[in-house]
Scaffold this motif. Structure first.
Motif, mmCIF file in Angstrom:
data_model
loop_
_atom_site.group_PDB
_atom_site.id
_atom_site.type_symbol
_atom_site.label_atom_id
_atom_site.label_comp_id
_atom_site.label_asym_id
_atom_site.label_seq_id
_atom_site.Cartn_x
_atom_site.Cartn_y
_atom_site.Cartn_z
ATOM 1 N N LEU A 109 -3.980 6.673 11.639
ATOM 2 C CA LEU A 109 -3.765 7.342 10.357
ATOM 3 C C LEU A 109 -4.474 6.607 9.226
ATOM 4 O O LEU A 109 -5.135 7.231 8.381
ATOM 5 N N GLY A 110 -4.344 5.268 9.201
ATOM 6 C CA GLY A 110 -4.994 4.483 8.157
ATOM 7 C C GLY A 110 -6.508 4.631 8.186
ATOM 8 O O GLY A 110 -7.150 4.791 7.146
ATOM 9 N N SER A 111 -7.090 4.608 9.385
ATOM 10 C CA SER A 111 -8.542 4.747 9.524
ATOM 11 C C SER A 111 -9.004 6.121 9.047
ATOM 12 O O SER A 111 -10.027 6.239 8.355
ATOM 13 N N LEU A 112 -8.263 7.168 9.413
ATOM 14 C CA LEU A 112 -8.634 8.524 9.010
ATOM 15 C C LEU A 112 -8.541 8.707 7.498
ATOM 16 O O LEU A 112 -9.426 9.311 6.876
ATOM 17 N N LEU A 113 -7.477 8.188 6.892
ATOM 18 C CA LEU A 113 -7.304 8.335 5.442
ATOM 19 C C LEU A 113 -8.371 7.577 4.671
ATOM 20 O O LEU A 113 -8.912 8.075 3.672
ATOM 21 N N ALA A 140 -8.743 3.308 -0.703
ATOM 22 C CA ALA A 140 -9.089 2.590 0.518
ATOM 23 C C ALA A 140 -8.657 1.136 0.431
ATOM 24 O O ALA A 140 -8.141 0.565 1.404
ATOM 25 N N ILE A 141 -8.832 0.517 -0.730
ATOM 26 C CA ILE A 141 -8.446 -0.884 -0.912
ATOM 27 C C ILE A 141 -6.942 -1.056 -0.782
ATOM 28 O O ILE A 141 -6.459 -2.015 -0.166
ATOM 29 N N ILE A 142 -6.182 -0.111 -1.343
ATOM 30 C CA ILE A 142 -4.719 -0.178 -1.227
ATOM 31 C C ILE A 142 -4.285 -0.125 0.233
ATOM 32 O O ILE A 142 -3.422 -0.889 0.678
ATOM 33 N N LEU A 143 -4.898 0.783 1.008
ATOM 34 C CA LEU A 143 -4.538 0.892 2.422
ATOM 35 C C LEU A 143 -4.937 -0.355 3.204
ATOM 36 O O LEU A 143 -4.210 -0.793 4.106
ATOM 37 N N LEU A 144 -6.070 -0.951 2.862
ATOM 38 C CA LEU A 144 -6.492 -2.179 3.529
ATOM 39 C C LEU A 144 -5.538 -3.336 3.215
ATOM 40 O O LEU A 144 -5.211 -4.141 4.091
ATOM 41 N N ILE A 145 -5.087 -3.419 1.967
ATOM 42 C CA ILE A 145 -4.113 -4.452 1.600
ATOM 43 C C ILE A 145 -2.792 -4.211 2.321
ATOM 44 O O ILE A 145 -2.147 -5.153 2.805
ATOM 45 N N LEU A 146 -2.385 -2.944 2.420
ATOM 46 C CA LEU A 146 -1.153 -2.612 3.139
ATOM 47 C C LEU A 146 -1.268 -3.023 4.609
ATOM 48 O O LEU A 146 -0.324 -3.583 5.184
ATOM 49 N N GLY A 147 -2.428 -2.760 5.210
ATOM 50 C CA GLY A 147 -2.651 -3.200 6.590
ATOM 51 C C GLY A 147 -2.618 -4.703 6.727
ATOM 52 O O GLY A 147 -2.128 -5.243 7.724
ATOM 53 N N SER A 148 -3.117 -5.414 5.704
ATOM 54 C CA SER A 148 -3.104 -6.874 5.715
ATOM 55 C C SER A 148 -1.691 -7.423 5.601
ATOM 56 O O SER A 148 -1.399 -8.519 6.091
ATOM 57 N N LEU A 149 -0.807 -6.679 4.936
ATOM 58 C CA LEU A 149 0.588 -7.104 4.804
ATOM 59 C C LEU A 149 1.370 -6.869 6.096
ATOM 60 O O LEU A 149 2.106 -7.745 6.564
ATOM 61 N N ILE A 150 1.215 -5.680 6.672
ATOM 62 C CA ILE A 150 2.004 -5.326 7.857
ATOM 63 C C ILE A 150 1.458 -6.008 9.100
ATOM 64 O O ILE A 150 2.184 -6.639 9.862
ATOM 65 N N CYS A 151 0.159 -5.885 9.331
ATOM 66 C CA CYS A 151 -0.537 -6.457 10.496
ATOM 67 C C CYS A 151 -0.040 -5.837 11.806
ATOM 68 O O CYS A 151 0.490 -4.732 11.805
#
Length: 236
Positions: free
Chosen positions: A46-50, A96-107
């Motif tokens: 989902l993150g990659s598609l968004l 995109a930056i927000i989603l990347l930061i969110l991914g960096s938080l959750i991992c």
């Protein structure tokens, strides 16, 4: 094709190694039955598609396929804390930056080599929120939190606020401070601002490097276990 192979390898490395072994050996408790793994993989897709859609709409890349290629590589890389990059994500859209930061938080998942909060705790937080809503509707109901069929005890804590404030005190801009703290706690690697995917941490003040070093140790040692160690009264 090289990107696709690396994306697959980084994504698999974020799954609990015990579940990978159980899947290979044909055990019942495998990645296809793990709701944490399904949540993690669903988050990657989902993150990659968004992100790809955001990049394509903003006309950063000429085709949706090229947008998906770069978006998938960057998002899977930061989420699995692999630290690789094929594009300057500092130039991407704010969404995109927000989603990347969110991914960096959750991992990725517990039981893998990734840092961060872990997908397990993110899923637990969502389930806790769902339980709160259900209890508002049914105040007398007793609803237990379960993960993969096992009853869990509540407790989620994650913050980078103190590290961000300390870094800004030494002249580092807010985006570099915040994303650098997130990347350090999660042991992700690239952040944004002055520590973006095409830069490094070399130009930061020495004291900020020490702060990020401490955050990397905190993240790798698991902040929850460290807090218990410091609060010795919990041992009694």
């Amino acid at each position: 094709m090289i990107d696709m192979v690396l994306i697959f390898a980084m994504g698999i490395s974020g799954i609990h190694f015990g579940l990978i072994y159980a899947t290979v050996t044909g055990k019942r408790n495998n990645i296809f039955r793990s709701e944490v793994t399904l949540f993690y993989l669903g988050m990657l897709i989902l993150g990659s598609l968004l992100i790809a859609l955001s990049l394509y709409i903003a006309d950063i890349y000429p085709t949706f396929w090229s947008s998906l290629r770069f978006a998938s590589f960057q998002f899977v890389s930061v989420t699995s804390t692999s630290g690789f990059a094929t594009a300057d994500s500092n130039l991407w859209t704010p969404f995109a930056i927000i989603l990347l930061i969110l991914g960096s938080l959750i991992c990725a998942c517990a039981g893998s080599t990734s840092g961060g909060m872990k997908a397990n705790r993110a899923l637990m937080a969502l389930k806790m929120l769902y339980i709160r809503v259900k209890q508002q509707q049914h105040p007398n109901a007793v609803i237990r939190l379960k993960m993969d069929g096992v009853i869990q005890e509540a407790g989620v804590l994650h913050t980078v606020l103190i590290g961000t404030i300390l870094c800004t005190l030494f002249g580092v801009d807010l985006m570099t401070s915040f994303s650098g703290c997130v990347a350090s706690i999660g042991n992700v690697g690239p952040g944004f601002g002055g520590v973006n995917s095409m830069a490094n941490y070399g130009d930061l003040p020495a004291i900020v490097k020490f702060i990020f070093t401490a955050l990397m140790l905190l993240g790798r040692l698991e902040i929850f276990g460290l807090l218990q160690f410091l609060l010795i009264r919990w041992w009694k």
